[in-house]
Design an enzyme around this catalytic site. Structure first.
Site, mmCIF file in Angstrom:
data_model
loop_
_atom_site.group_PDB
_atom_site.id
_atom_site.type_symbol
_atom_site.label_atom_id
_atom_site.label_comp_id
_atom_site.label_asym_id
_atom_site.label_seq_id
_atom_site.Cartn_x
_atom_site.Cartn_y
_atom_site.Cartn_z
ATOM 1 N N VAL A 11 8.413 8.051 -15.431
ATOM 2 C CA VAL A 11 7.184 7.946 -16.664
ATOM 3 C C VAL A 11 6.289 9.068 -16.333
ATOM 4 C CG1 VAL A 11 5.780 6.365 -17.665
ATOM 5 C CG2 VAL A 11 7.973 5.685 -17.258
ATOM 6 N N ASP A 30 0.330 11.180 -6.630
ATOM 7 C CA ASP A 30 1.606 10.252 -5.810
ATOM 8 C C ASP A 30 1.524 10.335 -4.396
ATOM 9 O OD1 ASP A 30 4.678 9.966 -7.331
ATOM 10 O OD2 ASP A 30 4.376 9.439 -5.169
ATOM 11 N N THR A 122 5.625 -1.313 -16.661
ATOM 12 C CA THR A 122 5.992 -2.334 -17.430
ATOM 13 C C THR A 122 5.367 -3.544 -16.636
ATOM 14 O OG1 THR A 122 7.671 -0.965 -18.442
ATOM 15 C CG2 THR A 122 7.910 -3.443 -18.428
ATOM 16 N N GLU A 151 5.042 2.137 -22.190
ATOM 17 C CA GLU A 151 5.734 3.265 -22.120
ATOM 18 C C GLU A 151 7.219 3.153 -23.124
ATOM 19 O OE1 GLU A 151 5.110 6.655 -21.697
ATOM 20 O OE2 GLU A 151 6.999 6.598 -23.146
ATOM 21 N N PHE A 152 7.714 3.732 -23.887
ATOM 22 C CA PHE A 152 8.845 3.261 -24.701
ATOM 23 C C PHE A 152 9.717 4.523 -24.550
ATOM 24 C CE2 PHE A 152 5.808 0.730 -26.776
ATOM 25 C CZ PHE A 152 6.133 -0.518 -26.731
ATOM 26 N N PHE A 251 22.173 1.452 -31.029
ATOM 27 C CA PHE A 251 22.362 0.335 -29.890
ATOM 28 C C PHE A 251 23.656 -0.410 -30.285
ATOM 29 C CE2 PHE A 251 19.572 0.544 -26.035
ATOM 30 C CZ PHE A 251 18.727 1.623 -26.817
ATOM 31 N N CYS A 262 15.263 0.241 -16.338
ATOM 32 C CA CYS A 262 14.547 -0.714 -17.381
ATOM 33 C C CYS A 262 15.239 -1.860 -17.642
ATOM 34 C CB CYS A 262 14.135 0.160 -18.457
ATOM 35 S SG CYS A 262 12.760 1.143 -17.898
HETATM 36 P P1 NAD Z 1 9.587 5.400 -10.156
HETATM 37 O O1 NAD Z 1 9.975 4.769 -9.152
HETATM 38 O O2 NAD Z 1 10.286 6.761 -10.741
HETATM 39 O O3 NAD Z 1 8.311 6.426 -9.867
HETATM 40 C C1 NAD Z 1 7.124 5.628 -9.384
HETATM 41 C C2 NAD Z 1 6.185 6.645 -8.394
HETATM 42 O O4 NAD Z 1 4.795 6.152 -8.149
HETATM 43 C C3 NAD Z 1 6.928 7.098 -7.225
HETATM 44 O O5 NAD Z 1 6.830 8.569 -7.297
HETATM 45 C C4 NAD Z 1 6.051 6.743 -6.179
HETATM 46 O O6 NAD Z 1 5.897 7.479 -5.046
HETATM 47 C C5 NAD Z 1 4.624 6.471 -6.914
HETATM 48 N N1 NAD Z 1 3.774 5.722 -6.074
HETATM 49 C C6 NAD Z 1 3.896 4.435 -5.927
HETATM 50 N N2 NAD Z 1 2.789 3.784 -5.473
HETATM 51 C C7 NAD Z 1 1.781 4.749 -5.449
HETATM 52 C C8 NAD Z 1 0.511 4.672 -5.081
HETATM 53 N N3 NAD Z 1 -0.389 3.832 -4.761
HETATM 54 N N4 NAD Z 1 -0.040 5.954 -5.225
HETATM 55 C C9 NAD Z 1 0.469 6.982 -5.712
HETATM 56 N N5 NAD Z 1 1.654 6.992 -6.293
HETATM 57 C C10 NAD Z 1 2.382 5.991 -6.024
HETATM 58 O O7 NAD Z 1 9.425 4.634 -11.473
HETATM 59 P P2 NAD Z 1 9.547 4.850 -12.938
HETATM 60 O O8 NAD Z 1 10.813 4.791 -13.405
HETATM 61 O O9 NAD Z 1 8.686 6.193 -13.401
HETATM 62 O O10 NAD Z 1 8.856 3.605 -13.817
HETATM 63 C C11 NAD Z 1 7.219 3.347 -13.458
HETATM 64 C C12 NAD Z 1 7.079 2.257 -14.281
HETATM 65 O O11 NAD Z 1 7.267 2.637 -15.934
HETATM 66 C C13 NAD Z 1 7.770 0.954 -14.304
HETATM 67 O O12 NAD Z 1 6.972 -0.178 -14.363
HETATM 68 C C14 NAD Z 1 8.865 1.003 -15.308
HETATM 69 O O13 NAD Z 1 9.214 -0.200 -15.741
HETATM 70 C C15 NAD Z 1 7.922 1.630 -16.315
HETATM 71 N N6 NAD Z 1 8.940 2.423 -17.474
HETATM 72 C C16 NAD Z 1 9.981 3.144 -16.983
HETATM 73 C C17 NAD Z 1 10.688 3.793 -17.912
HETATM 74 C C18 NAD Z 1 12.018 4.760 -17.719
HETATM 75 O O14 NAD Z 1 12.626 5.118 -18.285
HETATM 76 N N7 NAD Z 1 11.999 4.926 -15.949
HETATM 77 C C19 NAD Z 1 10.379 3.772 -19.345
HETATM 78 C C20 NAD Z 1 9.277 2.837 -19.767
HETATM 79 C C21 NAD Z 1 8.795 2.247 -18.808
#
Ligand code: NAD
Length: 433
Positions: A11, A30, A122, A151-152, A251, A262
């Site tokens: 995201v 990060d 989320t 985020e969608f 879907f 997700c």
């Molecule tokens: P991810 O695990 O791919 O990425 C998270 C990142 O955050 C990692 O790079 C990690 O190193 C970093 N991080 C963690 N703690 C940190 C801190 N204290 N300081 C700095 N960086 C830090 O996760 P994601 O898939 O991107 O999902 C993130 C959020 O978005 C979740 O809540 C997920 O449910 C939501 N979301 C994901 C998607 C998807 O398609 N992946 C879609 C919509 C919403």
């Protein structure tokens, strides 16, 4: 505007790159120094169509920077977005808030001037209030508002979805915060609807949407099961249903069950949220359980087709949880493979983008092939587990020559049954004769 985004995952990274492309100045933070080093040198840490080009061009224009340091990234920003993970608790399914809370504690000392602190991750209803308190406790003089901006985006279409959103949901309880977020999305305002709601409603909209989509997928899978016992064809049934504008045609593709980072996580978290309020979310609880079972049933289908063959060789096409992404987290393919590995089988797999992540998870428990064709050599069955379009271009004559037994189990209904049967294969798909 000046923006910081904390977390450069699936995201945070596309969001940061796309916000820079809109003209904002973005600092992505990060705490993983390896990721930050790669990103600084112009290499994306995830696969998304078009990401590398936009990443490089915005870094070159000086609009996009990467750092591991909150002290460097947070001060002077109009908006600080939190996009860190909220993984499920392995037993209860509850969303794990430790990364959100840590990010809030770490960013708090560096807020200066008015800042909208936005939660993109989320998160359960009430998280905005909890994070507000963490920041106020750590920095009582900070001038900020909490905003929920769920985020969608769909993985595989992250940039497309950023630039063409169905809607932008903004959970903000102050006029100042609403104005800040309106300014952020001003370049997209002409092509989408911005809905301003209470922060708590916004937090729930994300879970309610994902749980609904999970129910829709499970529903069509159950209809497919029924079709298999009758003369009905799920493709025709789905098409007929989808023409009803109240239902919609998306879907409605049957398959091995939903997966990814997700839907499983968000349905589990939603069910937990219900339980913690003494509300039985029976529909969601059932879908959760039956979607898990479905992957085991699909593994059983593969094993049934191999009955009587000693130490059979299984070719698998597809490891990522869907096409267009390298993400294998809770991928149906990975869960089916884990179930198959409890039996005496040999597996060779190929995926256009997912193999590095699958290798990390599976190690040498299976073999990885570099091409579709190499996967098929001496296989007793081919199982198609991800809907990559290139799998539909499989040369059936060549496939038949390579395999020991001409048997295809197509769990994504990618191939044309008439063509596959005409090429001399035994063919099974989902919900079709
Ligand atoms: P991810 O695990 O791919 O990425 C998270 C990142 O955050 C990692 O790079 C990690 O190193 C970093 N991080 C963690 N703690 C940190 C801190 N204290 N300081 C700095 N960086 C830090 O996760 P994601 O898939 O991107 O999902 C993130 C959020 O978005 C979740 O809540 C997920 O449910 C939501 N979301 C994901 C998607 C998807 O398609 N992946 C879609 C919509 C919403």
């Amino acid at each position: 505007m000046n923006i910081a985004i904390i977390g450069t995952g699936y995201v945070g990274l596309p969001t940061g790159v796309a916000q820079a492309e809109l003209g904002h100045t973005v600092t992505c933070i990060d705490n993983d120094p390896v990721k930050v080093e790669m990103l600084r040198s112009g290499l994306p840490t995830i696969y998304e169509d078009g990401l590398e080009e936009l990443l490089r061009s915005n870094v070159a224009k000086g609009r996009l920077r990467f750092t591991t340091s909150m002290a460097e990234g947070v001060p002077g920003k109009d908006i600080v977005m939190i996009a860190v993970g909220t993984p499920p608790h392995p037993v209860t399914g509850e969303a794990d808030m430790q990364y959100i809370h840590a990010a809030a504690r770490e960013l708090a000392p560096y807020l200066d001037g008015y800042t909208a602190v936005v939660i993109k991750s989320t998160v359960p209803v009430g998280t905005g209030d909890a994070v507000d308190k963490i920041i106020r406790d750590a920095n009582p003089t900070a001038d900020f508002d909490m905003v929920s901006l769920p985020e969608f985006l769909r993985e595989g279409f992250a940039l497309h979805d950023f630039f063409n959103p169905d809607r932008i949901i903004v959970g903000a309880n102050s006029e100042r915060a609403k104005k800040t977020i309106s300014e952020l999305y001003a370049p997209l305002a002409h092509k989408t609807k911005m809905l301003f709601v209470k922060r708590q409603s916004s937090e729930l909209i994300k879970y309610a949407s994902n749980a609904f989509l999970a129910v829709k997928i499970h529903y069509i899978n159950e209809m497919a099961d029924y079709c298999e016992k009758t003369e009905a064809d799920i493709a025709e049934v789905a098409q007929g249903m989808g023409l009803d504008s109240r239902i919609g045609n998306r879907f409605l593709n049957p398959g091995p069950g939903y997966g990814g980072s997700c839907f499983p996580k968000d349905t589990s978290a939603m069910a937990y949220m219900g339980r913690s309020q003494n509300i039985d979310l029976t529909l969601i609880e059932t879908v959760l359980r039956e979607n898990d079972n479905r992957k085991l049933k699909m593994a059983a289908r593969i094993l049934d087709a191999l009955h009587g063959i000693p130490s059979p060789r299984i070719a698998i096409l597809g490891l990522a949880f869907k096409d267009g992404t390298d993400d294998c987290r809770q991928s149906p393919a990975m869960e089916i493979i884990e179930a198959l590995l409890k039996h005496n089988v040999r597996i060779t797999a190929y995926d256009p983008k997912g193999m590095p992540n699958a290798r990390l998870a599976l190690g040498d428990k299976i073999a990885f092939a570099e091409t579709m064709e190499a996967t098929l050599k001496d296989a007793d069955i081919l199982a198609i587990l991800t809907e990559w379009k290139e799998f539909a271009t499989l040369d059936l004559e060549e496939a038949k020559a390579l395999m020991r037994r001409p048997h295809i189990l197509d769990l994504r209904n990618l191939l044309d049954p008439a063509n596959v049967c005409a090429a001399g294969f035994t063919y099974q798909s989902v919900g079709r004769q």
